[in-house]
Enzyme design. Structure first.
Site, PDB file in Angstrom:
ATOM      1  N   ALA A   1     -64.303  25.668  67.297  1.00 45.50           N
ATOM      2  CA  ALA A   1     -64.412  24.318  66.744  1.00 45.50           C
ATOM      3  C   ALA A   1     -64.606  24.212  65.232  1.00 45.50           C
ATOM      4  CB  ALA A   1     -65.554  23.585  67.444  1.00 45.50           C
ATOM      5  N   ALA A   2     -65.167  25.224  64.568  1.00 43.65           N
ATOM      6  CA  ALA A   2     -65.470  25.086  63.145  1.00 43.65           C
ATOM      7  C   ALA A   2     -64.178  24.919  62.335  1.00 43.65           C
ATOM      8  CB  ALA A   2     -66.254  26.304  62.650  1.00 43.65           C
ATOM      9  N   PRO A   3     -64.252  24.127  61.249  1.00 46.25           N
ATOM     10  CA  PRO A   3     -65.428  23.461  60.674  1.00 46.25           C
ATOM     11  C   PRO A   3     -65.762  22.107  61.286  1.00 46.25           C
ATOM     12  CG  PRO A   3     -63.556  23.139  59.242  1.00 46.25           C
ATOM     13  CD  PRO A   3     -63.077  24.051  60.345  1.00 46.25           C
TER      14      PRO A   3
ATOM     15  N   GLU B   1     -68.486  27.766  68.361  1.00 47.24           N
ATOM     16  CA  GLU B   1     -67.964  28.606  67.276  1.00 47.24           C
ATOM     17  C   GLU B   1     -68.657  29.958  67.341  1.00 47.24           C
ATOM     18  OE1 GLU B   1     -66.165  30.459  64.449  1.00 47.24           O
ATOM     19  OE2 GLU B   1     -65.502  28.441  65.026  1.00 47.24           O
TER      20      GLU B   1
ATOM     21  N   CYS C   1     -52.250  27.023  63.479  1.00 50.38           N
ATOM     22  CA  CYS C   1     -51.712  26.578  62.192  1.00 50.38           C
ATOM     23  C   CYS C   1     -50.842  27.698  61.616  1.00 50.38           C
ATOM     24  CB  CYS C   1     -52.827  26.171  61.233  1.00 50.38           C
ATOM     25  SG  CYS C   1     -54.062  27.451  60.914  1.00 50.38           S
TER      26      CYS C   1
ATOM     27  N   GLY D   1     -63.179  19.377  62.054  1.00 46.16           N
ATOM     28  CA  GLY D   1     -62.230  18.275  61.907  1.00 46.16           C
ATOM     29  C   GLY D   1     -61.708  17.778  63.237  1.00 46.16           C
TER      30      GLY D   1
END
Length: 457
Positions: free
Chosen positions: A104-106, A127, A225, A108
């Site tokens: 999950a970090a950071p 995280e 990504c 968004g």
């Protein structure tokens, strides 16, 4: 931008005639953006600076973000790259569901999920790296949420705690980051031709853990990504082959979005249901998103007995409140926010939290935020926490003081602010432009500043 020669060769081979436009996009400026928090008042200043809407995200805007603005500090907006915003829209969690953001970090995508859930239900944000998990917890605190628990576990350990538990799981997997080279050029230094395959192997282990935590009939969203087929279509194809009870769901494509490319994996036409975001086709960075549904007839994952862990919090971890603590908090609620109904109060040392509904215990978990941080028990008194102030809405408390923008800047700097001498002494929720921004203690017309020192600027 100087890209590795092996990277250039790889995508010239894969993209063919598209390659020149794809490679030229790396020399264009990265696109910034932000999402509006629908749980809070409209951020007028941020919207004034917006340069346009993100077409596929109702709360998404393009434009710069001032990290020291009231809108940002009070959690009315979250800075997020436009392509990354589409992940939360694809997950599409509903109020009341149990949701897991496994990497999950950071934060968004986590804040996006919380917003779409209306902060109703249960969201576990995990995280594995502690420093990143602390940043995650801080960002969620600013966003304002009662329904979120932040854990600091490996996926392999987490699966033992939540067998077949979640309605929806997001695996926004750690990846080779090729899609972020333009935004974060330092990532180029870590890239080598073998790196995507190394990441893909790690991602498959994470996905295997995620599926053990997904309820039959549940939804799994896998995103990266990166442009690398090893981490994208090939992992999606691996999921379909390895787990016969999984089926891909069609993801809506907006103008500029591409389908998944079966020819980059095993030619399974189902892979076209995934979505790719290329920077030479859309105003944003590179992303890949695939959505799966687990059959309702699937056999739930068998529970695995988790080993007992040594608690990080040695003093009073997960204790019930003492009679004195119960009385102190009840008194605070009575004169400050009588409408507040806690779900499940617990203490970590002298810190008081409200565990979300749907999660009865955090035993066996390394938890950084077990729900909403309500405050701290001091000697014969209770001090409310910033997280509580950022979660309650203006008008929800009996004691509030409206700050001017100039007063808010003094408050955020840690300065003393003048108050109304006619008001009764004690704790007040401080608001500015219809946004809750913290607590202050009024003493004879002076508001003592309780904004955390580490957040002052």
């Amino acid at each position: 931008m100087k890209l590795p020669s092996e990277f250039i060769s790889k995508y010239r081979r894969l993209l063919g005639d598209e390659a020149p436009a794809f490679l030229a996009a790396f020399d264009q400026e990265s696109q910034g953006g932000f999402r509006v928090n629908p749980l809070k008042a409209a951020p007028k200043a941020a919207l004034t600076r917006a340069t346009g809407k993100v077409e596929y995200v109702p709360t998404g805007y393009r434009g710069p973000v001032d990290g020291k603005s009231l809108d940002h500090v009070a959690g009315a907006i979250y800075s997020q790259e436009p392509s990354a915003m589409y992940v939360g829209e694809v997950v599409d969690p509903q109020p009341g569901e149990r949701v897991l953001d496994l990497c999950a970090a950071p934060g968004g995508k986590t804040t996006h999920l919380v917003a779409k859930m209306g902060d109703q239900g249960l969201l576990v944000a995990n995280e594995i790296f502690r420093k990143r998990a602390l940043v995650l917890a801080e960002n969620l605190e600013r966003w304002g949420t009662r329904s979120t628990v932040v854990t600091n576990e490996s996926p392999a350990d987490l699966e033992k705690q939540f067998p077949a538990f979640f309605d929806r799981i997001l695996v926004d997997a750690p990846c080779s980051g090729e899609g972020m080279f333009r935004k974060e050029p330092a990532g180029i230094e870590y890239w080598n031709p073998d790196y995507p395959a190394e990441c893909a192997n790690r991602q498959r282990k994470i996905l295997a853990s995620a599926l053990k935590m997904l309820k039959p009939g549940g939804t799994l969203v896998y995103s990266t990504c990166t442009f690398a087929p090893e981490e994208d279509e090939q992992n999606a194809a691996w999921l379909l082959k390895t787990y016969p009870d999984l089926a891909m769901e069609e993801i809506k494509k907006y103008p500029g979005m591409d389908t998944g490319r079966p020819e980059w994996a095993d030619n399974n036409p189902e892979l076209t249901k995934a979505v790719r975001l290329f920077p030479h086709h859309i105003q944003g960075e590179g992303h890949f998103i695939a959505k799966f549904t687990l059959a309702r007839t699937a056999t739930p994952a068998a529970p695995v007995k988790a080993k007992k862990k040594k608690k990080r919090n040695k003093k009073g971890a997960n204790n019930r409140l003492s009679r004195e603590e119960q009385a102190l908090f009840a008194d605070f609620c009575q004169w400050f926010m009588p409408s507040y109904q806690p779900h499940h109060l617990l203490t970590y040392g002298d810190q008081l939290y409200d565990l979300p509904a749907g999660m009865t215990s955090v035993d066996g978990l390394t938890v950084l935020r077990p729900g909403l941080h309500l405050g701290t028990f001091k000697k014969r008194r209770f001090e409310p926490a910033l997280a509580l102030a950022l979660t309650v809405k203006p008008g929800a408390t009996k004691r509030e003081i409206e700050l001017t923008p100039d007063d808010w800047r003094k408050y955020a700097h840690g300065d003393v602010v003048s108050g109304d001498t006619g008001l009764e002494n004690g704790w007040y929720l401080l608001t500015c432009q219809n946004l809750s921004c913290g607590f202050g203690k009024l003493v004879n017309g002076t508001i003592k500043n309780f904004y955390p020192k580490g957040l002052r600027f």
